[in-house]
Design a protein around this motif. Sequence first.
Motif, mmCIF file in Angstrom:
data_model
loop_
_atom_site.group_PDB
_atom_site.id
_atom_site.type_symbol
_atom_site.label_atom_id
_atom_site.label_comp_id
_atom_site.label_asym_id
_atom_site.label_seq_id
_atom_site.Cartn_x
_atom_site.Cartn_y
_atom_site.Cartn_z
ATOM 1 N N LEU A 1 -5.880 5.530 0.511
ATOM 2 C CA LEU A 1 -5.363 4.204 0.147
ATOM 3 C C LEU A 1 -6.314 3.025 -0.939
ATOM 4 O O LEU A 1 -6.406 2.315 -0.949
ATOM 5 C CB LEU A 1 -5.589 3.415 1.253
ATOM 6 N N GLN B 1 0.984 -1.131 0.050
ATOM 7 C CA GLN B 1 0.041 -0.117 0.021
ATOM 8 C C GLN B 1 0.757 1.091 0.000
ATOM 9 O O GLN B 1 1.877 1.248 0.418
ATOM 10 C CB GLN B 1 -0.977 -0.047 1.280
ATOM 11 N N THR C 1 -11.542 -5.329 14.344
ATOM 12 C CA THR C 1 -11.057 -3.963 13.805
ATOM 13 C C THR C 1 -11.185 -3.111 15.089
ATOM 14 O O THR C 1 -11.222 -1.632 14.923
ATOM 15 C CB THR C 1 -12.506 -3.599 13.255
ATOM 16 N N LYS D 1 -8.255 -5.042 -1.164
ATOM 17 C CA LYS D 1 -8.844 -5.871 -0.064
ATOM 18 C C LYS D 1 -10.127 -6.309 -0.015
ATOM 19 O O LYS D 1 -10.643 -7.390 0.471
ATOM 20 C CB LYS D 1 -8.486 -4.898 1.146
ATOM 21 N N SER E 1 -9.401 -6.492 4.763
ATOM 22 C CA SER E 1 -9.052 -5.403 5.739
ATOM 23 C C SER E 1 -10.545 -4.616 5.823
ATOM 24 O O SER E 1 -11.514 -4.991 5.077
ATOM 25 C CB SER E 1 -8.296 -4.144 4.843
ATOM 26 N N PRO F 1 -13.461 2.106 2.730
ATOM 27 C CA PRO F 1 -12.220 2.364 1.888
ATOM 28 C C PRO F 1 -12.008 3.761 2.416
ATOM 29 O O PRO F 1 -12.454 4.633 2.445
ATOM 30 C CB PRO F 1 -12.755 2.208 0.444
ATOM 31 N N SER F 2 -10.486 3.835 2.709
ATOM 32 C CA SER F 2 -9.931 5.059 2.920
ATOM 33 C C SER F 2 -9.549 5.605 1.619
ATOM 34 O O SER F 2 -9.018 5.124 0.706
ATOM 35 C CB SER F 2 -8.418 4.964 3.638
ATOM 36 N N ASN G 1 0.247 5.574 0.506
ATOM 37 C CA ASN G 1 -0.808 6.690 0.786
ATOM 38 C C ASN G 1 -0.741 7.935 -0.163
ATOM 39 O O ASN G 1 0.445 8.482 -0.373
ATOM 40 C CB ASN G 1 -0.474 7.274 2.000
ATOM 41 N N ASN H 1 -10.786 -1.891 5.383
ATOM 42 C CA ASN H 1 -11.181 -1.157 4.051
ATOM 43 C C ASN H 1 -11.759 -1.700 2.806
ATOM 44 O O ASN H 1 -11.998 -1.240 1.905
ATOM 45 C CB ASN H 1 -9.516 -1.000 3.361
ATOM 46 N N SER H 2 -12.041 -2.905 3.099
ATOM 47 C CA SER H 2 -12.905 -3.480 2.213
ATOM 48 C C SER H 2 -14.112 -3.029 1.963
ATOM 49 O O SER H 2 -14.750 -3.316 0.727
ATOM 50 C CB SER H 2 -12.887 -5.304 2.421
ATOM 51 N N TYR I 1 -4.911 -0.181 -2.588
ATOM 52 C CA TYR I 1 -5.138 -0.885 -1.419
ATOM 53 C C TYR I 1 -6.525 -1.596 -1.117
ATOM 54 O O TYR I 1 -6.765 -2.741 -1.068
ATOM 55 C CB TYR I 1 -4.369 -0.636 -0.282
ATOM 56 N N ALA I 2 -7.279 -0.429 -0.962
ATOM 57 C CA ALA I 2 -8.502 -0.799 -0.460
ATOM 58 C C ALA I 2 -9.522 -1.561 -1.526
ATOM 59 O O ALA I 2 -10.097 -2.572 -1.136
ATOM 60 C CB ALA I 2 -9.464 0.459 0.011
#
Length: 279
Positions: free
Chosen positions: A182, A125, A273, A189, A172, A178-179, A127, A174-175, A185-186
């Motif tokens: 990211l 990942q 989490t 995930k 994650s 999501p951020s 940022n 984030n799945s 990556y999100a």
Amino acid sequence: MNQPAQQQDTPGVQGEMTPKPDCGEESYRGTGKLTGKAAIITGGDSGIGRAVAIAFAREGADVLISYLSEDEDAQDTARYVEQAGRKAVLVPGDLSKAEHCRAIVDRAVQEFGKVDILVNNAAYQMNHESLDEISDDEWEYTFATNIHAYFWLVKAALPHMSPGSSIIGSSSVNSDMPSPTLAPYAATKAAIANFSASLAQLLGERGIRANSVAPGPVWTPLIPATMPEEKVESFGGQVPLGRAGQPAELAPVYVLLASDDGSYISGARVAVTGGNPIL
């Protein structure tokens, strides 16, 4: 309690983190839940992967530890596996390459004669504050490392898996939360959770289970290596429990999903989490 601001170059080294992540080195006690099993763990050198490797070994499993290039961290993890009386096999290399994923499975079969547990845990990942900052190469590398590798590893491992075997993907929070910083990556995930659920349905008739684990903020080398210092310092403070999780707090979930204790758990996404709900 927040960790001090800090940064590292990617992929990050556990030995340089302050404080050091707790991977259960001193605390995890096994009870034989995985006696005689053979496991592959990607990203097994540090963080969640190290905690899972330690727990699996203390539960009786031999472990192949796949990692990118962090030799010192990987050797430390192998030492803990061997101290538990189990075999540790180290395989460095780039999971974004299909041939390397197949080589990992080949090595596991050569060393152990089988694959009982496959943990797809390694991830990349970075940022970014805007989409313009994400290059085509980074997008493709993130997907290759995080989700394509999962497909390649599973496909190679299946001929060597028997009824009772377990596949676990590290997803994650984030799945589905999501951020925006990211984004690549999100997205991967979410794909890991979805692919794990598909595998559960495809492989159920063979007696092979597939699940994913969805961690929230966990203190691993990925954090200081991929986030700006101010985000590192506040990392984990936003969850209801008010802190980042430690890798050791994830390991028991992986043990459950890998062992006969989880014999009727398949197609699940298990949230760890710190209190943040996931859909």
